[in-house]
Design an enzyme around this catalytic site. Structure first.
Site, PDB file in Angstrom:
ATOM      1  N   HIS A  69      24.970  39.128  47.751  1.00  0.00           N
ATOM      2  CA  HIS A  69      25.680  37.856  47.607  1.00  0.00           C
ATOM      3  C   HIS A  69      26.491  37.859  46.321  1.00  0.00           C
ATOM      4  CE1 HIS A  69      26.063  33.544  48.696  1.00  0.00           C
ATOM      5  NE2 HIS A  69      26.250  33.392  47.390  1.00  0.00           N
ATOM      6  N   CYS A  85      29.630  30.085  51.264  1.00  0.00           N
ATOM      7  CA  CYS A  85      28.792  30.835  50.314  1.00  0.00           C
ATOM      8  C   CYS A  85      27.462  30.155  50.017  1.00  0.00           C
ATOM      9  CB  CYS A  85      29.562  31.080  49.019  1.00  0.00           C
ATOM     10  SG  CYS A  85      31.110  31.975  49.258  1.00  0.00           S
ATOM     11  N   GLU A 110      32.817  36.648  40.939  1.00  0.00           N
ATOM     12  CA  GLU A 110      33.402  35.394  41.412  1.00  0.00           C
ATOM     13  C   GLU A 110      34.757  35.620  42.092  1.00  0.00           C
ATOM     14  OE1 GLU A 110      33.419  31.636  42.261  1.00  0.00           O
ATOM     15  OE2 GLU A 110      32.000  32.009  40.626  1.00  0.00           O
ATOM     16  N   GLY A 111      34.983  34.865  43.161  1.00  0.00           N
ATOM     17  CA  GLY A 111      36.292  34.891  43.814  1.00  0.00           C
ATOM     18  C   GLY A 111      36.657  36.237  44.401  1.00  0.00           C
ATOM     19  N   ARG A 112      35.688  36.909  45.039  1.00  0.00           N
ATOM     20  CA  ARG A 112      35.895  38.268  45.563  1.00  0.00           C
ATOM     21  C   ARG A 112      36.357  39.216  44.472  1.00  0.00           C
ATOM     22  NH1 ARG A 112      39.082  36.411  50.997  1.00  0.00           N
ATOM     23  NH2 ARG A 112      37.321  35.454  52.063  1.00  0.00           N
ATOM     24  N   THR A 132      43.390  32.644  52.280  1.00  0.00           N
ATOM     25  CA  THR A 132      42.683  33.262  51.154  1.00  0.00           C
ATOM     26  C   THR A 132      43.262  34.631  50.793  1.00  0.00           C
ATOM     27  OG1 THR A 132      41.018  34.095  52.698  1.00  0.00           O
ATOM     28  CG2 THR A 132      40.518  32.046  51.555  1.00  0.00           C
ATOM     29  N   ASP A 144      40.163  41.826  48.462  1.00  0.00           N
ATOM     30  CA  ASP A 144      38.753  41.869  48.056  1.00  0.00           C
ATOM     31  C   ASP A 144      38.601  42.929  46.981  1.00  0.00           C
ATOM     32  OD1 ASP A 144      35.979  42.023  47.830  1.00  0.00           O
ATOM     33  OD2 ASP A 144      35.645  41.740  49.972  1.00  0.00           O
ATOM     34  N   ARG A 146      35.713  43.322  45.033  1.00  0.00           N
ATOM     35  CA  ARG A 146      34.322  43.438  44.617  1.00  0.00           C
ATOM     36  C   ARG A 146      33.847  44.891  44.548  1.00  0.00           C
ATOM     37  NH1 ARG A 146      31.857  39.152  48.751  1.00  0.00           N
ATOM     38  NH2 ARG A 146      33.587  40.011  49.974  1.00  0.00           N
ATOM     39  N   THR A 167      24.485  39.911  56.822  1.00  0.00           N
ATOM     40  CA  THR A 167      25.910  39.856  56.519  1.00  0.00           C
ATOM     41  C   THR A 167      26.718  39.691  57.793  1.00  0.00           C
ATOM     42  OG1 THR A 167      27.730  40.970  55.366  1.00  0.00           O
ATOM     43  CG2 THR A 167      26.252  42.359  56.647  1.00  0.00           C
TER      44      THR A 167
END
Length: 212
Positions: A69, A85, A110-112, A132, A144, A146, A167
């Site tokens: 997460h 989320c 945060e925020g991808r 997004t 993305d 991350r 997921t």
């Protein structure tokens, strides 16, 4: 399902350069559903802190019910209806408590991966009509950003080698497998839609390959 071009392009953003992560300490964490164990980890290069939340014996070799997460202040702490989320976080912890065993990895991304202030800038663009993905790209970011390599030292410390991963994002499964983890099952984590997150969830499916 074969990922879209945008989804395939974004996979590289899930597993970028290696990131070192050091274990710091652990403690008990009483929560509404069970008393979990909280494990703290630190990135030496940045000082950024991440945590793992476990319940039961996760090191016994059996596949572990798990959730990866990424931090979402607006959803996790401020109850925003713009995303799924917060409800996913709560649902995952409840599922782990029901089974009496599992792990949740809470990554400070945060925020991808674009950070809180840029996420709010992206929200402003979404208020003006962007989705997004379009908002992130307009700000100069990938859809993305991350880094799931952060999970590897956490998983190694907890002696977890196989997952039943909660997921809707098949790219998380790809990232775990690239790290040498075995994902024996994908456990869907579908949250009720509302008028504020409808487009967000539709974009997740259409442009990022999420499965609902």
């Amino acid at each position: 399902m074969k990922p879209s071009l945008a989804s395939a392009t974004a996979i590289s953003a899930l597993v970028p350069t290696e990131s070192e992560l050091d274990y710091a300490t652990s403690c008990e964490l009483p929560m509404p559903w069970a008393t979990f164990r909280l494990h703290a980890f630190v990135e030496p290069a940045t000082g950024k802190e991440h945590v793992a939340i476990t319940l039961g014996d996760v090191a016994n070799g059996e596949p572990v019910l798990a959730r990866i997460h990424s931090e979402c202040l607006t959803g996790d702490a401020l109850f925003s209806l713009r995303c799924d989320c917060g409800p996913q976080l709560e649902a995952a912890l409840k599922k782990i408590a029901e089974e009496g065993r599992g792990a949740l990895f809470y990554l400070r991304q945060e925020g991808r991966g674009i950070g809180l202030v840029n996420k709010i800038r992206a929200y402003q663009l979404q208020d003006a009509g962007a989705d997004t993905v379009e908002a992130n790209e307009a700000l100069g970011f990938k859809p993305d950003q991350r880094n799931y390599k952060l999970c590897k030292p956490m998983l190694q410390h907890l002696q977890i080698s196989s997952l039943r991963l909660m997921t809707n994002n098949p790219r998380k499964i790809t990232a775990m497998e690239q790290l040498g983890l075995k994902v024996v099952e994908r456990v869907p984590l579908v949250i009720t839609r509302n008028p504020f997150n409808e487009r967000y969830l539709t974009t997740k499916a259409a442009k990022l390959g999420h499965l609902f």
